[in-house]
Design an enzyme around this catalytic site. Structure first.
Site, short mmCIF file in Angstrom:
data_model
loop_
_atom_site.label_atom_id
_atom_site.label_comp_id
_atom_site.label_asym_id
_atom_site.label_seq_id
_atom_site.Cartn_x
_atom_site.Cartn_y
_atom_site.Cartn_z
N GLY A 49 0.82 -1.21 0.00
CA GLY A 49 0.00 0.00 0.00
C GLY A 49 0.85 1.26 0.00
O GLY A 49 0.59 2.20 -0.75
N ARG A 65 3.13 -14.19 3.11
CA ARG A 65 3.79 -15.39 3.64
C ARG A 65 5.14 -14.98 4.21
O ARG A 65 5.70 -13.95 3.85
CB ARG A 65 3.94 -16.47 2.58
CG ARG A 65 4.87 -16.13 1.44
CD ARG A 65 5.08 -17.34 0.54
NE ARG A 65 5.72 -16.94 -0.71
CZ ARG A 65 6.44 -17.75 -1.45
NH1 ARG A 65 6.64 -19.00 -1.09
NH2 ARG A 65 6.97 -17.32 -2.57
N ASN A 103 -6.31 -16.12 4.41
CA ASN A 103 -6.68 -14.97 3.58
C ASN A 103 -8.00 -15.15 2.84
O ASN A 103 -8.64 -14.17 2.46
CB ASN A 103 -5.56 -14.65 2.59
CG ASN A 103 -4.37 -14.02 3.31
OD1 ASN A 103 -4.53 -13.49 4.41
ND2 ASN A 103 -3.20 -14.09 2.71
N GLN A 107 -15.44 -9.10 0.91
CA GLN A 107 -15.07 -7.99 0.02
C GLN A 107 -15.75 -8.15 -1.35
O GLN A 107 -16.20 -7.17 -1.95
CB GLN A 107 -13.56 -7.89 -0.12
CG GLN A 107 -12.93 -7.41 1.21
CD GLN A 107 -11.44 -7.13 1.13
OE1 GLN A 107 -10.81 -7.28 0.10
NE2 GLN A 107 -10.88 -6.71 2.25
N ASP A 136 5.36 -11.57 -12.09
CA ASP A 136 6.07 -12.70 -12.67
C ASP A 136 6.49 -12.38 -14.10
O ASP A 136 7.61 -12.70 -14.52
CB ASP A 136 5.16 -13.94 -12.65
CG ASP A 136 4.53 -14.15 -11.29
OD1 ASP A 136 5.27 -14.41 -10.33
OD2 ASP A 136 3.30 -13.99 -11.15
N HIS A 156 -0.08 -17.92 -9.79
CA HIS A 156 1.00 -17.09 -9.21
C HIS A 156 1.58 -17.87 -8.03
O HIS A 156 1.25 -17.64 -6.87
CB HIS A 156 0.45 -15.74 -8.76
CG HIS A 156 1.48 -14.94 -7.99
ND1 HIS A 156 2.65 -14.51 -8.55
CD2 HIS A 156 1.49 -14.51 -6.71
CE1 HIS A 156 3.35 -13.87 -7.64
NE2 HIS A 156 2.67 -13.84 -6.51
N1 LIG Z 1 0.36 -11.24 -6.56
C1 LIG Z 1 1.60 -10.84 -6.31
O1 LIG Z 1 2.44 -10.81 -7.22
C2 LIG Z 1 2.03 -10.38 -4.94
C3 LIG Z 1 3.28 -9.77 -4.76
C4 LIG Z 1 3.67 -9.36 -3.47
C5 LIG Z 1 2.82 -9.55 -2.39
N2 LIG Z 1 1.61 -10.13 -2.59
C6 LIG Z 1 0.66 -10.31 -1.49
O2 LIG Z 1 0.06 -9.05 -1.16
C7 LIG Z 1 -0.46 -9.10 0.17
C8 LIG Z 1 -0.07 -7.84 0.94
O3 LIG Z 1 1.33 -7.79 1.11
P1 LIG Z 1 2.02 -6.66 2.00
O4 LIG Z 1 3.47 -6.93 1.93
O5 LIG Z 1 1.50 -5.30 1.67
O6 LIG Z 1 1.49 -7.08 3.45
P2 LIG Z 1 1.47 -6.19 4.79
O7 LIG Z 1 1.30 -7.14 5.91
O8 LIG Z 1 2.58 -5.21 4.81
O9 LIG Z 1 0.12 -5.37 4.59
C9 LIG Z 1 -1.12 -5.97 4.55
C10 LIG Z 1 -2.13 -4.95 5.05
O10 LIG Z 1 -3.42 -5.48 4.85
C11 LIG Z 1 -4.19 -5.13 5.95
N3 LIG Z 1 -5.36 -6.02 6.00
C12 LIG Z 1 -5.42 -7.28 6.54
N4 LIG Z 1 -6.68 -7.73 6.43
C13 LIG Z 1 -7.40 -6.79 5.82
C14 LIG Z 1 -8.76 -6.68 5.46
N5 LIG Z 1 -9.65 -7.66 5.70
N6 LIG Z 1 -9.17 -5.54 4.86
C15 LIG Z 1 -8.32 -4.55 4.61
N7 LIG Z 1 -7.01 -4.57 4.95
C16 LIG Z 1 -6.57 -5.69 5.55
C17 LIG Z 1 -3.26 -5.22 7.14
O11 LIG Z 1 -3.72 -4.50 8.24
C18 LIG Z 1 -1.98 -4.65 6.54
O12 LIG Z 1 -1.89 -3.25 6.74
C19 LIG Z 1 0.09 -10.40 0.76
O13 LIG Z 1 -0.92 -11.41 0.65
C20 LIG Z 1 1.26 -10.74 -0.15
O14 LIG Z 1 1.56 -12.12 -0.15
C21 LIG Z 1 1.19 -10.53 -3.83
O1 LIG Z 2 6.11 -14.65 -2.87
C1 LIG Z 2 5.35 -14.07 -2.09
O2 LIG Z 2 4.82 -14.62 -1.12
C2 LIG Z 2 5.04 -12.61 -2.35
C3 LIG Z 2 4.68 -12.38 -3.76
O3 LIG Z 2 3.66 -13.22 -4.20
C4 LIG Z 2 5.87 -12.42 -4.69
O4 LIG Z 2 5.79 -13.10 -5.71
O5 LIG Z 2 6.86 -11.72 -4.43
#
Ligand SMILES: NC(=O)c1ccc[n+]([C@@H]2O[C@H](COP(=O)([O-])OP(=O)(O)OC[C@H]3O[C@@H](n4cnc5c(N)ncnc54)[C@H](O)[C@@H]3O)[C@@H](O)[C@H]2O)c1
Ligand SMILES: O=C(O)C[C@H](O)C(=O)O
Length: 329
Positions: free
Chosen positions: A18, A93, A106, A113, A160, A188
């Site tokens: 965020g 993770r 999750n 939502q 990716d 993913h």
């Molecule tokens: N698809 C991708 O390529 C990819 C890449 C990186 C990270 N991610 C994923 O993105 C997600 C977020 O990662 P991050 O590093 O920002 O995590 P983070 O822990 O820094 O932030 C997550 C935020 O989500 C908030 N949150 C939790 N539950 C919630 C809800 N029900 N409603 C609204 N907000 C909520 C938490 O309070 C926290 O502020 C993780 O699941 C991570 O694995 C995906």
């Molecule tokens: O690998 C993770 O758990 C975070 C994210 O999905 C990534 O690909 O970097």
């Protein structure tokens, strides 16, 4: 003429992605340099204070395109009138976990939502799920939103895709800008398949330009597929700025179109193309135009690719069955 601002809802606004994402949305990178935006931030109650702090910083940037920031812990409020929704908020993770380990933790976030999107978002809503396991979370949100066209729910595999572009650029010495038509297939996750057989490097077929099957099988594919874990290992936290950048790229391309002669990768509901069971949210090669995407058709899939696509799709089916068993679908 003054344009009506686009409502962009971001969940998990106080998290690390965020923080890397919001400033770029507000400065015009998500939708375009002439598109005003209103930000609607969703956090859990414990995250609200930090989200307020980020909103103060956004104010302090005096972004000309930013027309307002609302913060809420109620999905029904945060998704009200949303045109674009970035579902980031979820637990990341940590070392030693696979993304599938997050299914239960999750999965429960995405059902309510999805329902709030169904009941309150604007008719033209476009949803990108970033929170992991992204493909299956998108499926959960989609299932809870029966009134929203299915194709509006997408999952992020652009990170990716970008990782694969960068690795191929390093191997060939060609700049990323000269690489086209690369594809991420499947989930993913570590089973994803980055496919260079149809890609081009400076106009030449990428697999022929590389001409190194051992590199492809033993280096390129595992490096891209396990990059998330490698980042967690190195940073002690999951990727954030690169993930935010990929989210910006995903939505920007969806809204503004792919370049002629190129395509991108998006996790989208399968229409049965390439033998991927209909309904699974799987990554495909897509072109985009006028806010819509289409799967690139007619690609020949060799045996090497077929085995890998099938393995990733099998994992997606298993994830779907698991969340069905948890009552999330
Ligand atoms: N698809 C991708 O390529 C990819 C890449 C990186 C990270 N991610 C994923 O993105 C997600 C977020 O990662 P991050 O590093 O920002 O995590 P983070 O822990 O820094 O932030 C997550 C935020 O989500 C908030 N949150 C939790 N539950 C919630 C809800 N029900 N409603 C609204 N907000 C909520 C938490 O309070 C926290 O502020 C993780 O699941 C991570 O694995 C995906
Ligand atoms: O690998 C993770 O758990 C975070 C994210 O999905 C990534 O690909 O970097």
């Amino acid at each position: 003429m003054t344009r009506t601002p686009v409502n962009v809802t971001v969940t998990g606004a106080a998290g690390q992605i965020g923080y890397a994402l919001l400033f770029r949305i507000a400065s015009g990178h998500l939708l375009g340099a002439d598109v005003p935006v209103k930000l609607r931030l969703l956090e859990i109650p414990q995250g609200l204070k930090a989200a307020e702090g980020t909103a103060m910083e956004l104010d302090d940037c005096a972004f000309p395109l930013l027309r307002g920031i609302d913060i809420s812990d109620d999905p029904n409020v945060a998704f009200d009138g949303a045109n674009v929704a970035l579902l980031v908020g979820a637990r990341p993770r940590t070392k030693g976990m696979e993304r599938g380990d997050l299914l239960e933790a999750n999965g429960g976030i995405f059902k309510p939502q999805g329902k709030a999107i169904n009941d309150h978002a604007a008719d033209d809503i476009k949803v990108l799920v970033v929170g992991n396991p992204a493909n299956t979370n998108a499926l959960i949100a989609q299932a809870a939103a029966p009134d929203v066209p299915r194709e509006r729910f997408t999952a992020m595999t652009r990170l990716d895709h970008n990782r694969a572009l960068s690795q191929l650029s390093k191997k060939t010495g060609a700049p990323v800008s000269e690489i086209r038509k690369l594809t991420i297939w499947g989930n993913h996750s570590a089973t994803q398949y980055p496919d260079i057989f149809h890609a081009e490097v400076a106009g030449k077929n990428a697999a022929e330009a590389v001409n190194d099957q051992a590199w492809l099988a033993d280096d390129f594919i595992p490096t891209v597929a396990k990059r998330g874990a490698a980042i967690i290992d190195a940073r002690g936290a999951s990727s954030a700025a690169s993930a935010a950048n990929a989210a910006i790229d995903h939505v920007h391309t969806w809204v503004n179109g792919t370049a002629d002669g190129d395509w991108t990768s998006m996790g989208i509901p399968s229409d049965g193309s390439y033998g991927v069971p209909e309904g699974l949210i799987s990554s495909f090669p897509v072109t985009t135009k006028d806010g819509k995407y289409e799967i690139v058709q007619g690609l020949e899939i060799n045996e090497f690719s077929r085995t890998r696509i099938d393995a990733s799709v099998k994992e997606l089916s298993e994830e779907r069955d698991a969340v069905r068993g948890l009552g999330l679908l």
